[in-house]
Design an enzyme around this catalytic site. Structure first.
Site, PDB file in Angstrom:
ATOM      1  N   SER A 195     -11.323  -5.166  10.851  1.00 15.22           N
ATOM      2  CA  SER A 195      -9.920  -5.141  11.288  1.00 15.22           C
ATOM      3  C   SER A 195      -9.749  -5.242  12.777  1.00 15.22           C
ATOM      4  O   SER A 195      -8.641  -5.399  13.262  1.00 15.22           O
ATOM      5  CB  SER A 195      -9.231  -3.886  10.763  1.00 15.22           C
ATOM      6  OG  SER A 195      -9.901  -2.758  11.261  1.00 15.22           O
ATOM      7  N   HIS A 227      -9.118   2.466  16.226  1.00  9.48           N
ATOM      8  CA  HIS A 227      -8.001   1.565  16.412  1.00  9.48           C
ATOM      9  C   HIS A 227      -7.545   1.592  17.835  1.00  9.48           C
ATOM     10  O   HIS A 227      -7.951   2.415  18.607  1.00  9.48           O
ATOM     11  CB  HIS A 227      -6.835   1.983  15.534  1.00  9.48           C
ATOM     12  CG  HIS A 227      -6.934   1.425  14.167  1.00  9.48           C
ATOM     13  ND1 HIS A 227      -6.058   1.726  13.178  1.00  9.48           N
ATOM     14  CD2 HIS A 227      -7.834   0.599  13.643  1.00  9.48           C
ATOM     15  CE1 HIS A 227      -6.436   1.088  12.091  1.00  9.48           C
ATOM     16  NE2 HIS A 227      -7.499   0.410  12.346  1.00  9.48           N
ATOM     17  N   ASP A 261      -0.501   1.505  11.936  1.00  9.02           N
ATOM     18  CA  ASP A 261      -1.339   2.212  10.977  1.00  9.02           C
ATOM     19  C   ASP A 261      -0.638   3.208  10.101  1.00  9.02           C
ATOM     20  O   ASP A 261      -1.299   4.001   9.468  1.00  9.02           O
ATOM     21  CB  ASP A 261      -2.386   3.029  11.750  1.00  9.02           C
ATOM     22  CG  ASP A 261      -3.430   2.141  12.318  1.00  9.02           C
ATOM     23  OD1 ASP A 261      -4.243   2.675  13.068  1.00  9.02           O
ATOM     24  OD2 ASP A 261      -3.414   0.956  12.017  1.00  9.02           O
TER      25      ASP A 261
END
Lengths: 173, 167
Positions: A23, A62, A116
């Protein structure tokens, strides 16, 4: 020699984690290693952070896209973009997580066009500082494949340990 | 001391050590690079500016972003992650940073760019503080290396202001 190098890493504060999903491509690919560091500096937008959410045992890496920092308690809300990681078997690390500030942060994975929120538990819209394990400060490509293979195919781990055991036994002089 | 096992161990150890040293030298070489990027962001239009049902302000903007980030690229650069954040202060929050747009620059050829876009991520306040708000638009970049330490820096552009009334 390798072990001494690893011990050096272990002595430092930086944990090492392996990237599991794609990702964050093309930046970080599956099998890359990230070096993490955590200090008292406030979390700011753009930083790549590693965090745990309640109910998930695998931390997520992330990038922070939103930060709201409160004046009094210094809450920070974070939203991030996703990338799953797992802890490398290289032991270590202790993180100096300072919990004096609470930040609300939103995050997102570079390869994901959305934030997210779907990863956070029901009813949680923001990350706070205590969820954050560390920030990514450095990176080594491909080295983490050893960890991924050993985790996903444990038979290889047993074979390796068996082979090392045999080596030790057979090299007695 | 001359068995295959010992030799293999010595070779592998040396190889890994040399690899580690080369990776750290590659990373150190990035420190010699002195970047001089330029950027300019114009807010072309405030598309709409509303208060949501939950009481939070939301604004949609169209931006024109032009930048030259080619001086950030070294031989050890894999890509540059660039994003624009709106930064402002409210009575409750000392700092709010909301990313409006981000992009990945895969190589030096793409580093000089011009883009016309609406905000990729929603600019939503915590509360209803955005009317007439002055804010900065900051262009941040994160240099992601082929191996080693990541660098980040920013250019702050001040002087932007949201409208006094909802539209």
């Amino acid at each position: 020699m390798i072990w001494k190098g690893l011990m050096c890493f272990a002595g430092s504060e930086s944990p090492v984690v392996v990237v599991l999903t794609g990702s964050m491509e093309p930046g970080f690919k599956r099998g890359d290693i990230l070096f993490l560091h955590m200090n008292k500096d406030p979390i700011r937008a753009g930083e790549i952070v590693v965090y745990n959410v309640d109910g998930r045992d695998i931390p997520i890496v992330h990038r922070v896209i939103k930060v709201h920092e409160r004046k009094d308690t210094r809450d920070v809300y974070i939203l991030t973009k996703v990338k799953k990681i797992q802890n490398a078997p290289i032991p270590l690390l202790f993180l100096c997580l300072q919990q004096t500030n609470r930040h609300l942060i939103e995050s997102s994975g570079d390869n994901n066009p959305v934030d997210d929120i779907s990863l956070y538990p029901q009813g949680q819209f923001w990350l706070e500082r205590h969820h954050i394990i560390g920030r990514a400060v450095g990176y080594l490509p491909h080295v983490g494949w050893v960890t991924i293979i050993m985790t996903e195919k444990p038979i290889i781990k047993y074979l390796l340990i068996g082979a090392l055991g045999l080596l030790v036994l057979s090299s007695k002089e | 001391m001359h068995s295959f096992g010992y030799r293999a161990n010595a070779v592998v150890t040396l190889a890994v050590t040399i690899l580690a040293v080369m990776c750290s030298m590659a990373s150190l070489s990035d420190n010699f690079n002195v970047p001089s990027p330029t950027a300019e962001v114009k807010v072309l239009n405030i598309n709409w500016f509303q208060k949501q049902a939950n009481g939070n302000d939301e604004v949609s903007l169209t931006l024109n972003i032009s930048a030259d980030l080619s001086s950030l690229f070294t031989w050890n650069t894999k890509q540059v992650f660039v994003f624009i954040a709106a930064e402002y202060e409210t009575p409750q929050n000392a700092l709010n940073q909301v990313s409006l747009w981000d992009g990945i620059i895969p190589s030096k050829d793409h580093a000089k760019f011009w883009i016309h876009t609406t905000n990729k991520y929603r600019l939503i306040d915590q509360g209803s503080n955005l009317r007439g708000k002055e804010f900065n638009l900051t262009l941040h970049w994160h240099v992601m290396p082929k191996t080693g330490k990541m660098f980040a820096d920013k250019i702050v552009m001040t002087g932007y202001r949201l409208p006094e009334e909802y539209r």
